[in-house]
Design an enzyme around this catalytic site. Structure first.
Site, PDB file in Angstrom:
ATOM      1  N   GLU A 173     -51.348 -73.264 -48.590  1.00 26.35           N
ATOM      2  CA  GLU A 173     -51.282 -72.810 -47.206  1.00 26.35           C
ATOM      3  C   GLU A 173     -52.659 -72.812 -46.568  1.00 26.35           C
ATOM      4  O   GLU A 173     -52.823 -73.191 -45.404  1.00 26.35           O
ATOM      5  CB  GLU A 173     -50.674 -71.408 -47.148  1.00 26.35           C
ATOM      6  CG  GLU A 173     -50.495 -70.872 -45.744  1.00 26.35           C
ATOM      7  CD  GLU A 173     -49.780 -69.524 -45.719  1.00 26.35           C
ATOM      8  OE1 GLU A 173     -49.081 -69.258 -44.743  1.00 26.35           O
ATOM      9  OE2 GLU A 173     -49.941 -68.750 -46.679  1.00 26.35           O
ATOM     10  N   GLN A 193     -40.251 -68.184 -45.548  1.00 32.70           N
ATOM     11  CA  GLN A 193     -41.167 -67.483 -46.445  1.00 32.70           C
ATOM     12  C   GLN A 193     -40.920 -65.983 -46.391  1.00 32.70           C
ATOM     13  O   GLN A 193     -41.069 -65.366 -45.339  1.00 32.70           O
ATOM     14  CB  GLN A 193     -42.619 -67.780 -46.071  1.00 32.70           C
ATOM     15  CG  GLN A 193     -43.624 -67.187 -47.048  1.00 32.70           C
ATOM     16  CD  GLN A 193     -45.044 -67.543 -46.684  1.00 32.70           C
ATOM     17  OE1 GLN A 193     -45.611 -66.967 -45.761  1.00 32.70           O
ATOM     18  NE2 GLN A 193     -45.636 -68.480 -47.403  1.00 32.70           N
TER      19      GLN A 193
END
Length: 377
Positions: free
Chosen positions: A239, A121
């Site tokens: 998330e 990420q």
């Protein structure tokens, strides 16, 4: 809101539980935490086993409730965590499934499911962490490519990743939330430098990533140019919404282990400690019900978790820290030994009020999007 399970969902649970009971005893020993190539091989090997058994696609093709059952049962059984696969399986993959084109889904999703490609990420920057929209990594359009320069920090698993979900600024003149684009960047491209960042616990699952005129194909853009902030909110909803499900189950298990240890070493006679463990038990039971509520909401909205994920993330982050503080109280002076159970987890828990959006950011989201309060200045 329906927090019950259908007969079909319970059948899935029973089938999965039976399969886990057969395959988990056959797994090789886990590699050392410092052996990242070994950890990647172990994690993708487990993912391939899930794929071959027909369980790999639960993270985006199954309903949120089935996904919840999968995460609950694998954690209860002590199955390997997604590990190096977590960005691909829990962040990038669901985002591409929700926002990508048919061609992008066909290109990226099957290799993630088969454990063939690992993602990292690339969101946070040295001056853009909590205020993610302040990012300054620049992408200049040059024909069929974006030329990207800048840097990222806290880039999870960059040292073993094949791809990066990358946020870049494509219109510096636009308001900061409107000039961002979401790209899928191959980590093998020229101009990428990865520098691992050791953590307080001694591991190095994060890295700094430096980008020097990296040329990323325009075809790797997910969503429209300058629409990356909206796409990012989809990523962050996953998330904060369901990515921590397994960890709630793990925390409930740890809580039971703490109670057993307290009984063994005599700390159970402390009424204040018993009260503390009891309150934590109530907290995690409540968080589990909140998770079910968020999943139920996602079922009704096409599979994407809503802002309830911020309520969960806010309380879970603090409850996890309190759990491992209680673990230190149970162990007493032995808590100074990082080799004792739970103590490395105590160090990692310190990051939870920062990772995936700070508690202050979650409070703002709850205040503005749930309670309808005016935005702060």
């Amino acid at each position: 809101m329906d927090l019950s399970y259908t007969p079909e969902e319970e059948e899935f649970r029973a089938r999965l539980r039976e399969w886990l009971g057969k395959v988990l005893p056959t797994l090789p020993p886990k590699p050392s935490p410092e052996d990242w190539p070994g950890r990647r091989a172990y994690d993708v090997g487990w993912q391939r086993m899930l794929y071959d058994a027909g369980y790999a696609d639960v993270h985006w093709d199954a309903s949120p409730t089935v996904r919840l059952i999968f995460l609950e049962e694998t954690e209860l059984a002590g199955a390997p965590y997604v590990g190096a696969n977590f960005v691909g399986l829990l962040h990038a993959g669901p985002t591409i499934a929700a926002e990508g084109t048919d061609e992008q889904r066909a290109r990226w999703l099957p290799p993630i499911l088969r454990g063939e490609e690992v993602w990292c990420q690339g969101f946070s920057e040295p001056d853009a962490g909590s205020d993610l929209a302040a990012l300054r990594t620049r992408a200049r359009r040059d024909g069929d490519e974006y030329v990207v320069s800048g840097s990222k920090i806290w880039t999870s698993h960059a040292e073993v990743a094949d791809w990066c979900e990358l946020l870049v600024r494509t219109d510096p003149a636009a308001p900061k939330h409107r000039g961002i684009t979401w790209l899928a960047m191959p980590m093998s491209l020229p101009g990428i430098t990865v520098r691992p960042l050791p953590t307080l616990a001694g591991s190095a699952e994060f890295a700094e990533v430096f980008l020097d005129e990296v040329r990323v194909p325009v075809a790797n853009r997910v969503g429209e140019e300058n629409d990356g902030w909206r796409v990012t909110m989809v990523t962050l909803s996953f998330e904060r919404g369901t990515a921590f499900v397994g960890e709630v189950v793990a925390c409930r298990r740890v809580l039971g282990e703490l109670a057993a240890e307290a009984r063994r070493n005599g700390r159970w006679d402390d009424a204040l400690l018993r009260r503390r463990l009891g309150r934590l038990n109530a907290d995690f039971r409540g968080l589990w019900r909140l998770t079910q509520w968020n999943v139920s909401e996602a079922e009704a909205s096409g599979g994407v978790p809503g802002v309830g994920g911020s309520v969960f993330k806010l309380r879970y982050s603090h409850a996890r820290q309190e759990l491992y503080d209680a673990a230190a109280e149970v162990l007493g002076v032995d808590s100074l030994d990082l080799g004792r159970p739970w103590m490395l987890d105590r160090l990692s828990s310190l990051s939870y009020t920062i990772a995936a959006g700070t508690s202050q950011i979650q409070q703002n989201i709850v205040a503005e999007r749930i309670l309808g309060l005016p935005k702060g200045r």
